[in-house]
Design a protein around this motif. Structure first.
Motif, mmCIF file in Angstrom:
data_model
loop_
_atom_site.group_PDB
_atom_site.id
_atom_site.type_symbol
_atom_site.label_atom_id
_atom_site.label_comp_id
_atom_site.label_asym_id
_atom_site.label_seq_id
_atom_site.Cartn_x
_atom_site.Cartn_y
_atom_site.Cartn_z
ATOM 1 N N SER A 114 -1.245 10.216 4.223
ATOM 2 C CA SER A 114 -1.026 10.256 3.428
ATOM 3 C C SER A 114 -0.647 7.866 3.647
ATOM 4 O O SER A 114 -1.357 8.009 4.767
ATOM 5 N N TYR A 115 -1.341 7.346 2.127
ATOM 6 C CA TYR A 115 -1.343 5.783 2.639
ATOM 7 C C TYR A 115 0.275 5.423 2.999
ATOM 8 O O TYR A 115 -0.427 3.956 3.447
ATOM 9 N N ASP A 118 1.623 5.256 8.801
ATOM 10 C CA ASP A 118 0.064 5.278 9.366
ATOM 11 C C ASP A 118 0.358 6.510 10.842
ATOM 12 O O ASP A 118 0.935 6.475 10.662
ATOM 13 N N THR A 176 -4.581 5.380 8.684
ATOM 14 C CA THR A 176 -4.810 5.596 7.315
ATOM 15 C C THR A 176 -4.356 3.897 6.533
ATOM 16 O O THR A 176 -4.805 3.904 5.529
ATOM 17 N N SER A 180 -6.084 2.077 4.591
ATOM 18 C CA SER A 180 -5.750 1.400 2.860
ATOM 19 C C SER A 180 -5.435 -0.305 2.546
ATOM 20 O O SER A 180 -5.627 -0.350 1.701
ATOM 21 N N HIS A 196 -0.570 2.349 -5.954
ATOM 22 C CA HIS A 196 -1.047 1.704 -5.581
ATOM 23 C C HIS A 196 -2.498 1.767 -5.617
ATOM 24 O O HIS A 196 -3.255 2.692 -5.459
ATOM 25 N N ALA A 198 -4.889 2.890 -3.519
ATOM 26 C CA ALA A 198 -5.434 2.865 -2.353
ATOM 27 C C ALA A 198 -5.501 4.697 -2.223
ATOM 28 O O ALA A 198 -6.515 5.612 -1.836
ATOM 29 N N ARG A 199 -4.985 4.832 -3.555
ATOM 30 C CA ARG A 199 -4.245 6.517 -4.161
ATOM 31 C C ARG A 199 -5.588 7.596 -4.232
ATOM 32 O O ARG A 199 -6.090 8.166 -3.713
ATOM 33 N N PHE A 202 -8.378 7.375 -1.647
ATOM 34 C CA PHE A 202 -7.666 8.175 -0.660
ATOM 35 C C PHE A 202 -7.875 9.955 -1.221
ATOM 36 O O PHE A 202 -7.947 11.064 -0.517
#
Length: 306
Positions: A114-115, A118, A176, A180, A196, A198-199, A202
């Motif tokens: 997950s972004y 951490d 992460t 991100s 988001h 970064a979705r 990732f």
């Protein structure tokens, strides 16, 4: 941290299998055993084989399925034919695959999926093999770009990959949040209004780490081969790349004659090997989406072997 996961399309998936009390079934992605438990509850003399590649999921599924007619095995669903064979099973009456990443994997910080949390940049479903950090820090600019574009359908793939390569030359990318932030700084402000930033990246890296699309293709074929005549294969997908593979695979199973349309009679002899249980995919209700936002992109497709 307790292994929690809301099973998506739970009732719909169970109904799609048309479970027989004396039947043999496989849940190829057991996860938190939500679907597995409901399948096993419907069995009397039948049997469920619950498979998952994640050792955490296997441990939890073993506990939750205790006392039911179920056997839990650690492995990849692409290996279900061998797993079933080792248990003396040559054909099954139904197979379920839920291709989504579990809530446990997303919410458990140490897994690195997950972004929003951490954590070390890991993303391995099996907890073994190449990590996300390995890919991010070692792949060439071109390879990174290809992964982000192909698996994430990310239109800023080139810019993001270039930023990753530039940053890793200064310092290895290990968490992460580091990744991100690099992604967020690589896309224009307007693009951040669609969720988001970064979705997609990732998702792409996770797919590459776990070789997910190849697994889907292999899994669809392995599962169909294992079905007994009349058996049903049901698959839940969560993004267009997975769904496309499943849709096309099912279409191939249902395809009959392939002779040119101007042939007066069939000479190819091809017959359909399956029929669709539902012509259109089943999607979550508005209520389910409100209760579990992660279900919003889910699609359930089912096919019956002839």
């Amino acid at each position: 941290m307790e292994f929690s996961h809301k099973s998506v399309l739970l009732n719909e998936a169970i109904e799609s299998l048309q479970i027989k009390p004396d039947g043999i079934y496989i849940d190829g992605t057991a996860g938190g055993a939500g679907h597995s438990t409901e399948i096993a509850k419907k069995l009397s003399s039948g049997r469920l084989i619950a498979i998952d590649r994640d050792p955490d999921a296997v441990e939890v599924a073993t506990k939750r399925l205790k006392g039911l007619n179920a056997t839990v095995v650690q492995g990849n669903f692409t290996e279900m034919g061998d797993i079933a064979g080792n248990l003396g099973i040559t054909q099954v009456d139904g197979i379920l695959l839920d291709l989504g990443t579990s809530s446990w994997q997303l919410d458990n910080g140490e897994r690195g999926f997950s972004y929003h949390k951490d954590a070390p940049l890991d993303m391995r479903m099996s907890r073994s093999g190449t990590t996300a950090a390995d890919l991010v820090n070692n792949l060439s600019l071109r390879a990174l770009t290809d992964i982000l574009r192909k698996y994430g359908e990310e239109k800023f793939a080139g810019r993001i990959a270039a930023s990753i390569v530039n940053q890793r030359a200064i310092k290895k990318i290990e968490t992460t949040f580091e990744l991100s932030e690099i992604i967020s700084n690589s896309v224009p402000a307007a693009a951040k209004r669609d969720g988001h930033p970064a979705r997609k990246s990732f998702q792409a890296i996770r797919i590459a780490v776990n070789d997910e699309l190849k697994a889907v293709e292999d899994g669809v074929n392995s599962a169909f081969k294992l079905l007994a005549p009349g058996g049903i294969l049901s698959i839940i997908t969560f993004h267009s790349l997975e769904d496309r593979i499943v849709k096309h695979g099912f279409a191939e199973f249902c395809k009959g004659c392939t002779c040119p349309s101007d042939f007066p009679i069939c000479v190819c002899g091809n017959k359909p090997r399956a029929e669709l249980v539902n012509r259109k995919p089943i999607i979550p209700s508005r209520y389910e989406i409100e209760e579990n936002a992660r279900s919003r992109s889910a699609k359930l497709r089912s096919v019956r072997k002839i």
